[in-house]
Design an enzyme around this catalytic site. Sequence first.
Site, PDB file in Angstrom:
ATOM      1  N   HIS A  38       0.872  -1.177   0.000  1.00  0.00           N
ATOM      2  CA  HIS A  38       0.000   0.000   0.000  1.00  0.00           C
ATOM      3  C   HIS A  38       0.909   1.227   0.000  1.00  0.00           C
ATOM      4  CE1 HIS A  38       0.855  -0.623   4.234  1.00  0.00           C
ATOM      5  NE2 HIS A  38       0.245   0.484   4.602  1.00  0.00           N
TER       6      HIS A  38
ATOM      7  N   ASP B  68       5.576   5.096   5.255  1.00  0.00           N
ATOM      8  CA  ASP B  68       6.590   4.214   5.834  1.00  0.00           C
ATOM      9  C   ASP B  68       6.841   2.975   4.964  1.00  0.00           C
ATOM     10  OD1 ASP B  68       3.943   3.549   6.639  1.00  0.00           O
ATOM     11  OD2 ASP B  68       4.699   2.254   8.221  1.00  0.00           O
ATOM     12  N   HIS B  69       6.056   2.809   3.909  1.00  0.00           N
ATOM     13  CA  HIS B  69       6.265   1.691   2.977  1.00  0.00           C
ATOM     14  C   HIS B  69       6.873   2.152   1.655  1.00  0.00           C
ATOM     15  CE1 HIS B  69       3.884  -1.334   5.300  1.00  0.00           C
ATOM     16  NE2 HIS B  69       3.588  -0.199   5.913  1.00  0.00           N
TER      17      HIS B  69
ATOM     18  N   HIS C 131       1.211   3.951   2.185  1.00  0.00           N
ATOM     19  CA  HIS C 131       1.561   4.758   3.361  1.00  0.00           C
ATOM     20  C   HIS C 131       3.064   5.082   3.304  1.00  0.00           C
ATOM     21  CE1 HIS C 131      -2.182   3.417   5.865  1.00  0.00           C
ATOM     22  NE2 HIS C 131      -2.444   4.371   4.987  1.00  0.00           N
TER      23      HIS C 131
HETATM   24 ZN   LIG Z   1       0.118   1.391   6.572  1.00  0.00          ZN
END
Ligand SMILES: [Zn+2]
Length: 284
Positions: free
Chosen positions: A76, A80-81, A78
Amino acid sequence: MNPGEDARRCAEGLWAISVPSDTLAPWTSTHAYLVGDAGVGWLIDPGGAGAEADAAVDALLRAAGVRHLKGILLTHTHPDHVAGVAGALRRHGPVDVWVHPAGLGRLPPGVSGKPLGPDRRLVAGPRFLTTVATPGHASDHLAYWLPETRALVAGDLVAGRGSTWVGTPDGDVADYLASLARAAALDPRLVAPAHGPLRTDGRQVLDEAREHRLERERAIWDGLADGPATLAHLREQVYPGLDPAAHDLAERSVLAHLRKLMRETRVMHLGTDAEGPFARAPGG
Ligand SMILES: [Zn+2]
Protein backbone atom coordinates in the site's frame (compact mmCIF):
# COMPACT_ATOMS: atom_id res chain seq x y z
CA MET A 1 13.27 -8.51 13.45
CA ASN A 2 14.89 -5.15 14.28
CA PRO A 3 16.81 -2.40 12.46
CA GLY A 4 20.50 -3.22 12.15
CA GLU A 5 19.94 -6.97 12.00
CA ASP A 6 21.10 -8.88 8.94
CA ALA A 7 18.76 -9.90 6.16
CA ARG A 8 17.02 -13.13 7.01
CA ARG A 9 15.82 -15.96 4.81
CA CYS A 10 12.41 -16.65 6.29
CA ALA A 11 11.13 -19.27 3.84
CA GLU A 12 12.12 -20.86 0.53
CA GLY A 13 12.48 -17.94 -1.87
CA LEU A 14 11.61 -15.28 0.73
CA TRP A 15 14.05 -12.93 2.47
CA ALA A 16 13.35 -10.08 4.89
CA ILE A 17 15.13 -7.16 6.49
CA SER A 18 14.03 -4.42 8.86
CA VAL A 19 14.35 -0.97 7.23
CA PRO A 20 14.35 2.16 9.44
CA SER A 21 11.24 4.23 8.64
CA ASP A 22 9.11 7.07 9.86
CA THR A 23 6.22 4.96 11.12
CA LEU A 24 3.60 4.81 13.87
CA ALA A 25 4.64 3.99 17.45
CA PRO A 26 5.63 1.52 18.79
CA TRP A 27 7.44 0.66 15.55
CA THR A 28 10.62 2.30 14.19
CA SER A 29 11.01 0.27 11.03
CA THR A 30 9.18 -1.39 8.15
CA HIS A 31 10.15 -4.86 6.97
CA ALA A 32 11.13 -5.07 3.32
CA TYR A 33 10.80 -8.46 1.61
CA LEU A 34 12.43 -10.01 -1.38
CA VAL A 35 10.70 -12.82 -3.25
CA GLY A 36 12.97 -14.54 -5.69
CA ASP A 37 15.18 -17.35 -6.79
CA ALA A 38 17.90 -18.05 -9.34
CA GLY A 39 19.25 -14.51 -9.34
CA VAL A 40 15.99 -12.68 -9.96
CA GLY A 41 13.52 -11.22 -7.52
CA TRP A 42 10.74 -8.82 -6.59
CA LEU A 43 11.29 -6.25 -3.86
CA ILE A 44 8.20 -5.69 -1.68
CA ASP A 45 7.92 -2.36 0.25
CA PRO A 46 11.36 -0.69 0.35
CA GLY A 47 10.32 1.10 3.58
CA GLY A 48 11.96 4.34 4.72
CA ALA A 49 14.38 6.75 3.07
CA GLY A 50 17.94 7.69 4.05
CA ALA A 51 21.38 6.14 4.13
CA GLU A 52 20.59 3.47 6.75
CA ALA A 53 17.40 2.44 4.98
CA ASP A 54 19.19 2.30 1.60
CA ALA A 55 21.91 0.11 3.10
CA ALA A 56 19.29 -2.29 4.49
CA VAL A 57 17.54 -2.67 1.13
CA ASP A 58 20.89 -3.23 -0.60
CA ALA A 59 21.81 -5.88 1.97
CA LEU A 60 18.47 -7.61 1.36
CA LEU A 61 19.10 -7.87 -2.39
CA ARG A 62 22.65 -9.09 -1.75
CA ALA A 63 21.51 -11.74 0.74
CA ALA A 64 18.97 -13.05 -1.76
CA GLY A 65 21.59 -13.17 -4.51
CA VAL A 66 19.55 -10.88 -6.76
CA ARG A 67 21.36 -9.90 -9.94
CA HIS A 68 18.25 -8.76 -11.76
CA LEU A 69 15.50 -6.96 -9.87
CA LYS A 70 12.22 -7.62 -11.70
CA GLY A 71 10.28 -4.82 -10.07
CA ILE A 72 9.06 -3.20 -6.87
CA LEU A 73 5.74 -4.37 -5.42
CA LEU A 74 3.87 -2.31 -2.85
CA THR A 75 1.44 -3.55 -0.21
CA HIS A 76 0.00 0.00 0.00
CA THR A 77 1.13 3.61 -0.26
CA HIS A 78 1.56 4.76 3.36
CA PRO A 79 4.81 6.76 3.62
CA ASP A 80 6.59 4.21 5.83
CA HIS A 81 6.26 1.69 2.98
CA VAL A 82 7.03 3.88 -0.03
CA ALA A 83 9.54 6.55 1.12
CA GLY A 84 12.38 4.30 -0.02
CA VAL A 85 11.02 3.66 -3.52
CA ALA A 86 12.79 6.56 -5.25
CA GLY A 87 16.15 5.58 -3.75
CA ALA A 88 15.67 1.90 -4.64
CA LEU A 89 14.87 2.91 -8.23
CA ARG A 90 18.00 5.06 -8.39
CA ARG A 91 20.23 2.26 -7.15
CA HIS A 92 18.57 -0.81 -8.66
CA GLY A 93 16.35 0.51 -11.49
CA PRO A 94 15.01 1.27 -13.86
CA VAL A 95 12.23 -1.17 -12.91
CA ASP A 96 8.46 -0.84 -12.71
CA VAL A 97 6.70 -0.03 -9.44
CA TRP A 98 3.50 -2.03 -9.09
CA VAL A 99 0.68 -0.81 -6.88
CA HIS A 100 -3.05 -1.35 -6.39
CA PRO A 101 -4.94 0.90 -8.86
CA ALA A 102 -6.35 2.94 -5.94
CA GLY A 103 -2.78 3.81 -4.91
CA LEU A 104 -1.55 5.12 -8.27
CA GLY A 105 -2.23 8.74 -7.31
CA ARG A 106 -0.68 8.39 -3.87
CA LEU A 107 2.92 7.59 -4.76
CA PRO A 108 5.76 9.91 -3.68
CA PRO A 109 6.57 12.80 -6.02
CA GLY A 110 8.49 11.68 -9.09
CA VAL A 111 7.51 8.01 -8.72
CA SER A 112 5.01 6.56 -11.16
CA GLY A 113 3.35 3.20 -10.74
CA LYS A 114 1.75 0.48 -12.80
CA PRO A 115 -1.65 -0.87 -11.73
CA LEU A 116 -1.66 -4.25 -10.01
CA GLY A 117 -5.03 -5.79 -9.21
CA PRO A 118 -5.87 -8.69 -6.91
CA ASP A 119 -5.47 -12.34 -8.01
CA ARG A 120 -2.56 -11.55 -10.31
CA ARG A 121 0.14 -14.16 -10.68
CA LEU A 122 3.74 -12.92 -10.80
CA VAL A 123 6.63 -15.16 -11.69
CA ALA A 124 9.92 -15.02 -9.82
CA GLY A 125 12.38 -17.39 -11.44
CA PRO A 126 11.11 -20.91 -10.81
CA ARG A 127 8.59 -19.63 -8.25
CA PHE A 128 5.48 -17.49 -8.33
CA LEU A 129 3.41 -15.33 -6.07
CA THR A 130 -0.15 -14.03 -6.27
CA THR A 131 -1.74 -10.76 -5.15
CA VAL A 132 -4.49 -10.84 -2.53
CA ALA A 133 -7.02 -8.00 -2.11
CA THR A 134 -6.74 -6.93 1.51
CA PRO A 135 -8.37 -3.47 1.91
CA GLY A 136 -9.25 -2.19 5.38
CA HIS A 137 -6.08 -0.70 6.85
CA ALA A 138 -5.85 1.17 3.51
CA SER A 139 -8.17 0.99 0.51
CA ASP A 140 -5.19 0.25 -1.77
CA HIS A 141 -3.83 -2.65 0.29
CA LEU A 142 -2.56 -5.85 -1.32
CA ALA A 143 -0.90 -8.86 0.32
CA TYR A 144 1.37 -11.28 -1.54
CA TRP A 145 0.89 -15.03 -1.30
CA LEU A 146 3.59 -17.61 -1.94
CA PRO A 147 1.56 -20.80 -2.39
CA GLU A 148 4.51 -23.21 -2.46
CA THR A 149 5.68 -22.20 1.01
CA ARG A 150 2.26 -21.06 2.31
CA ALA A 151 3.76 -17.70 3.23
CA LEU A 152 1.76 -14.47 3.21
CA VAL A 153 3.64 -11.18 2.94
CA ALA A 154 0.95 -9.29 4.81
CA GLY A 155 1.98 -5.62 4.81
CA ASP A 156 -0.15 -3.87 7.43
CA LEU A 157 -3.01 -6.38 7.30
CA VAL A 158 -1.69 -7.47 10.70
CA ALA A 159 1.22 -6.57 12.93
CA GLY A 160 3.43 -9.31 14.35
CA ARG A 161 2.49 -8.09 17.82
CA GLY A 162 -0.41 -5.88 18.92
CA SER A 163 -2.85 -4.45 16.41
CA THR A 164 -2.75 -2.64 13.11
CA TRP A 165 -4.45 0.73 12.75
CA VAL A 166 -7.77 0.97 10.89
CA GLY A 167 -9.22 4.47 10.75
CA THR A 168 -11.04 7.03 8.64
CA PRO A 169 -11.00 8.40 6.03
CA ASP A 170 -9.30 5.59 4.09
CA GLY A 171 -9.70 2.68 6.50
CA ASP A 172 -12.78 0.48 6.66
CA VAL A 173 -13.50 -2.03 9.42
CA ALA A 174 -15.95 -4.16 7.39
CA ASP A 175 -13.44 -4.41 4.54
CA TYR A 176 -10.73 -5.17 7.08
CA LEU A 177 -12.64 -8.11 8.60
CA ALA A 178 -13.38 -9.47 5.11
CA SER A 179 -9.67 -9.19 4.26
CA LEU A 180 -8.70 -11.13 7.39
CA ALA A 181 -11.19 -13.84 6.39
CA ARG A 182 -9.76 -13.94 2.85
CA ALA A 183 -6.24 -14.31 4.25
CA ALA A 184 -7.32 -16.98 6.74
CA ALA A 185 -8.95 -18.98 3.93
CA LEU A 186 -5.46 -19.37 2.40
CA ASP A 187 -4.42 -21.13 5.62
CA PRO A 188 -0.96 -19.52 5.73
CA ARG A 189 1.84 -21.19 7.62
CA LEU A 190 3.95 -18.03 7.80
CA VAL A 191 2.49 -14.53 8.11
CA ALA A 192 5.20 -11.98 7.36
CA PRO A 193 3.99 -8.51 8.44
CA ALA A 194 5.53 -5.10 7.81
CA HIS A 195 6.02 -4.48 11.52
CA GLY A 196 6.88 -6.75 14.44
CA PRO A 197 7.88 -10.39 14.58
CA LEU A 198 7.24 -12.79 11.70
CA ARG A 199 4.63 -15.29 12.74
CA THR A 200 4.83 -19.00 12.01
CA ASP A 201 1.40 -19.46 13.60
CA GLY A 202 -0.25 -17.85 10.59
CA ARG A 203 -3.89 -18.59 11.38
CA GLN A 204 -3.44 -17.52 14.99
CA VAL A 205 -2.25 -14.00 14.18
CA LEU A 206 -5.16 -13.50 11.79
CA ASP A 207 -7.63 -14.78 14.40
CA GLU A 208 -6.09 -12.47 17.02
CA ALA A 209 -6.52 -9.47 14.72
CA ARG A 210 -10.16 -10.36 14.11
CA GLU A 211 -10.83 -10.86 17.81
CA HIS A 212 -9.17 -7.53 18.62
CA ARG A 213 -11.45 -5.69 16.16
CA LEU A 214 -14.58 -7.38 17.49
CA GLU A 215 -13.53 -6.58 21.06
CA ARG A 216 -13.10 -2.94 20.12
CA GLU A 217 -16.52 -2.96 18.49
CA ARG A 218 -18.03 -4.40 21.66
CA ALA A 219 -16.35 -1.65 23.73
CA ILE A 220 -17.86 1.03 21.49
CA TRP A 221 -21.24 -0.66 21.62
CA ASP A 222 -21.03 -0.78 25.43
CA GLY A 223 -20.09 2.92 25.40
CA LEU A 224 -23.52 3.62 23.94
CA ALA A 225 -25.38 1.61 26.58
CA ASP A 226 -26.44 4.64 28.64
CA GLY A 227 -27.64 6.73 25.74
CA PRO A 228 -26.14 8.94 23.02
CA ALA A 229 -22.40 9.62 23.28
CA THR A 230 -19.97 11.90 21.45
CA LEU A 231 -16.94 10.67 19.57
CA ALA A 232 -14.64 12.11 22.26
CA HIS A 233 -16.60 10.29 24.97
CA LEU A 234 -16.37 6.99 23.10
CA ARG A 235 -12.64 7.50 22.53
CA GLU A 236 -12.19 7.95 26.28
CA GLN A 237 -14.19 4.76 26.91
CA VAL A 238 -12.10 2.70 24.49
CA TYR A 239 -8.70 4.33 25.07
CA PRO A 240 -8.83 5.82 28.59
CA GLY A 241 -6.16 8.35 29.56
CA LEU A 242 -4.63 8.57 26.11
CA ASP A 243 -1.90 11.15 25.34
CA PRO A 244 -3.75 14.07 23.67
CA ALA A 245 -1.28 13.87 20.76
CA ALA A 246 -2.85 10.50 19.89
CA HIS A 247 -6.49 11.63 20.19
CA ASP A 248 -6.91 12.21 16.48
CA LEU A 249 -5.69 8.74 15.45
CA ALA A 250 -7.79 7.12 18.16
CA GLU A 251 -10.94 9.02 17.19
CA ARG A 252 -10.49 8.13 13.53
CA SER A 253 -10.26 4.48 14.56
CA VAL A 254 -13.44 4.74 16.67
CA LEU A 255 -15.14 6.48 13.77
CA ALA A 256 -14.22 3.64 11.41
CA HIS A 257 -16.02 1.24 13.77
CA LEU A 258 -19.01 3.57 14.07
CA ARG A 259 -19.26 3.70 10.27
CA LYS A 260 -19.53 -0.08 10.13
CA LEU A 261 -22.19 -0.06 12.86
CA MET A 262 -24.07 2.72 11.06
CA ARG A 263 -24.03 0.81 7.78
CA GLU A 264 -25.43 -2.17 9.66
CA THR A 265 -28.09 0.25 11.05
CA ARG A 266 -27.12 -0.73 14.58
CA VAL A 267 -25.94 2.81 15.37
CA MET A 268 -27.39 6.17 14.32
CA HIS A 269 -25.57 9.45 13.88
CA LEU A 270 -27.51 12.24 15.57
CA GLY A 271 -25.31 15.32 15.23
CA THR A 272 -24.12 17.45 12.36
CA ASP A 273 -20.46 16.40 12.18
CA ALA A 274 -18.07 13.58 13.07
CA GLU A 275 -18.29 14.48 16.78
CA GLY A 276 -21.80 12.97 16.84
CA PRO A 277 -23.43 12.25 19.13
CA PHE A 278 -24.02 8.63 18.21
CA ALA A 279 -26.73 6.37 19.60
CA ARG A 280 -27.82 2.77 19.41
CA ALA A 281 -30.51 2.42 16.77
CA PRO A 282 -33.89 1.13 17.93
CA GLY A 283 -33.62 -2.64 17.73
CA GLY A 284 -29.87 -2.28 16.88
ZN1 LIG B 1 0.12 1.39 6.57
